[in-house]
Design an enzyme around this catalytic site. Structure first.
Site, PDB file in Angstrom:
ATOM      1  N   ASP A 136       0.814  -1.214   0.000  1.00 28.95           N
ATOM      2  CA  ASP A 136       0.000   0.000   0.000  1.00 28.95           C
ATOM      3  C   ASP A 136       0.850   1.267   0.000  1.00 28.95           C
ATOM      4  O   ASP A 136       0.699   2.139  -0.851  1.00 28.95           O
ATOM      5  CB  ASP A 136      -0.941   0.012   1.204  1.00 28.95           C
ATOM      6  CG  ASP A 136      -1.971  -1.110   1.144  1.00 28.95           C
ATOM      7  OD1 ASP A 136      -2.360  -1.486   0.039  1.00 28.95           O
ATOM      8  OD2 ASP A 136      -2.362  -1.612   2.216  1.00 28.95           O
ATOM      9  N   ARG A 166      -0.008   0.957  16.714  1.00 30.43           N
ATOM     10  CA  ARG A 166      -0.438   2.095  15.908  1.00 30.43           C
ATOM     11  C   ARG A 166      -0.389   3.431  16.668  1.00 30.43           C
ATOM     12  O   ARG A 166       0.052   4.444  16.104  1.00 30.43           O
ATOM     13  CB  ARG A 166      -1.854   1.855  15.361  1.00 30.43           C
ATOM     14  CG  ARG A 166      -1.944   0.688  14.389  1.00 30.43           C
ATOM     15  CD  ARG A 166      -0.932   0.814  13.285  1.00 30.43           C
ATOM     16  NE  ARG A 166      -1.032  -0.246  12.292  1.00 30.43           N
ATOM     17  CZ  ARG A 166      -0.024  -1.003  11.920  1.00 30.43           C
ATOM     18  NH1 ARG A 166       1.162  -0.857  12.480  1.00 30.43           N
ATOM     19  NH2 ARG A 166      -0.175  -1.926  10.989  1.00 30.43           N
ATOM     20  N   ASP A 202      -7.147  -0.174  11.598  1.00 35.75           N
ATOM     21  CA  ASP A 202      -5.982   0.697  11.707  1.00 35.75           C
ATOM     22  C   ASP A 202      -6.274   2.137  11.330  1.00 35.75           C
ATOM     23  O   ASP A 202      -5.669   3.072  11.865  1.00 35.75           O
ATOM     24  CB  ASP A 202      -4.834   0.153  10.843  1.00 35.75           C
ATOM     25  CG  ASP A 202      -4.053  -0.943  11.537  1.00 35.75           C
ATOM     26  OD1 ASP A 202      -4.272  -1.149  12.743  1.00 35.75           O
ATOM     27  OD2 ASP A 202      -3.234  -1.594  10.879  1.00 35.75           O
ATOM     28  N   SER A 220      -1.876 -10.269   3.605  1.00 39.82           N
ATOM     29  CA  SER A 220      -1.738  -8.994   4.299  1.00 39.82           C
ATOM     30  C   SER A 220      -1.117  -9.286   5.653  1.00 39.82           C
ATOM     31  O   SER A 220      -1.680 -10.024   6.459  1.00 39.82           O
ATOM     32  CB  SER A 220      -3.111  -8.329   4.465  1.00 39.82           C
ATOM     33  OG  SER A 220      -2.987  -7.129   5.202  1.00 39.82           O
TER      34      SER A 220
END
Length: 407
Positions: free
Chosen positions: A16, A97, A126, A178
């Site tokens: 990404d 995160r 996320d 992923s």
């Protein structure tokens, strides 16, 4: 778009974010893109990252070493709370995160950026975790989330775009799981895992350890020492947070510990299937809870279990920087004042087997608990206790009997 001249991108070098750099420049009038990678223990994933970021259009790359802070200020508070999401998930991505997002905000403000960009999908958790942290520390900052607006509808289309722009990728169409990796865990999603009926191909996907079937036939014994709920030594050797987790990852991984296959309830409402590897973390959670068994009184222990569920939800939902999470952490810290001692464990083919626990603050009293003769506990006292404890049941039964007899 014309007012966005400088963007700070949360950059991992994965699929990404690799294509986001040229995409931003194409769609935001050749804006400057500053990439930021938070090192929370990804290991070799950071190799060659600066060269790749610059080659794809970034003006610079920050690689921030957050590993120690991540383990000791985010992971350990969650461990002390015994916070587990839906009985299985040890929150590996969840608490990584906030610390990354906080550092990105600091760099964005220092650089005078107009916006912060992330590569999270519109279906995942996320995006919430990143953006809540951004709102906490830079409430006026613009946020760009390409997955909500760009033309790509699948990872297949992203790979095609990368190939067209000569962007090197470490994946291919066959291994395009992923993944998210840090020192605490590794997650796997997508491909065959999207069907919950499919058994995970552990020989194909595991990276931090082996399946229980391939673990050694001999058990491994370890002793963990805690001080106020914090693991401080392994087999008598003092270790800081990152060293402790790394050592237990190795021991747990080779013994097939810490593999979780689950269908979880995402914050955005859908169910998602993932496989998590958390070998060291699984050992730490088990050992910490074992020590609490003897160090916490019954009411605190039971109430803390409820707090752990709520704490896990807050972390999972991205609400780390909130008054409630901080208040619960204060409660947890109070409960940990006597959680000091040693736990001995046997690791064997995916199992963690208790092999002993001791603490100078232990509430376990052998003289009281013994089945042998004692002079501490008068068993006759239990009759009066049961009479009082059972009084509501007795009264209810008497009333029901009286009502039947009156008919």
């Amino acid at each position: 778009m014309a007012d966005i001249k400088k963007v700070v991108l949360a950059y991992s070098g994965g699929l990404d974010t690799s294509i986001i750099i040229p995409w931003l420049k194409e769609n935001y009038d050749n804006c400057e893109v500053i990439a930021v990678s938070g090192n929370v223990g990804q290991g070799t994933e950071l190799d060659g990252l600066e060269e790749k970021a610059l080659a794809t259009g970034a003006s610079k790359l920050y690689i921030e070493d957050l590993t120690k802070e991540f383990i000791e200020d985010y992971v350990y508070p969650t461990l002390k709370a015994d916070a587990v999401y839906e009985n299985k998930y040890l929150l590996g991505t969840s608490f990584a995160r906030p610390i990354i997002a906080k550092r990105i905000v600091e760099i964005a403000l220092a650089e005078g950026a107009d916006a912060i960009c992330h590569g999270c999908t519109g279906k995942g958790n996320d995006q919430v975790r990143f953006e809540l942290a951004i709102k906490r520390f830079a409430p006026q900052m613009k946020i760009i989330a390409p997955w909500r607006t760009w033309e790509f509808k699948s990872r297949e289309q992203e790979i095609e775009y990368a190939e067209q722009h000569n962007i090197p990728l470490k994946i291919n169409r066959e291994t395009n799981y992923s993944k998210d990796k840090n020192l605490w865990h590794l997650s796997h999603e997508g491909l065959d895992l999207e069907d919950p009926w499919n058994e995970p191909q552990y020989d194909k996907i595991l990276e931090m350890g082996v399946s229980p079937e391939k673990a050694p036939d001999e058990p491994t014994y370890i002793t963990l020492s805690f001080e106020k709920g914090i693991p401080v030594a392994l087999n008598g050797e003092k270790l800081d947070g990152p060293a402790m987790v790394a050592a237990l990852n190795e021991l747990g991984g080779k013994n097939g510990i810490g593999i979780a296959d689950m269908v979880e309830n995402r914050l955005v409402g859908m169910k998602s299937r993932g496989v998590y590897e958390t070998p060291g973390g699984t050992i730490l959670y088990h050992a910490h809870n074992k020590l609490e068994e003897i160090c916490l009184d019954r009411d605190t222990y039971h109430y803390k279990q409820q707090v752990g569920i709520r704490y896990a939800e807050l972390v999972y939902f991205g609400q780390w920087f909130t008054p409630l999470r901080e208040s619960l952490a204060a409660f947890v810290d109070k409960t940990q004042e006597t959680v000091t001692g040693d736990v001995r464990l046997k690791l064997y083919k995916g199992n963690i087997i208790d092999a002993g626990v001791k603490s100078p603050y232990s509430l376990y009293d052998e003289d009281i608990a013994t089945f042998d003769e004692d002079e501490v506990y008068d068993q006759n006292d239990s009759a009066g206790f049961i009479n009082l404890f059972g009084l509501p049941i007795k009264v209810q039964a008497m009333k029901e009997q009286a009502a039947k007899n009156s008919k």
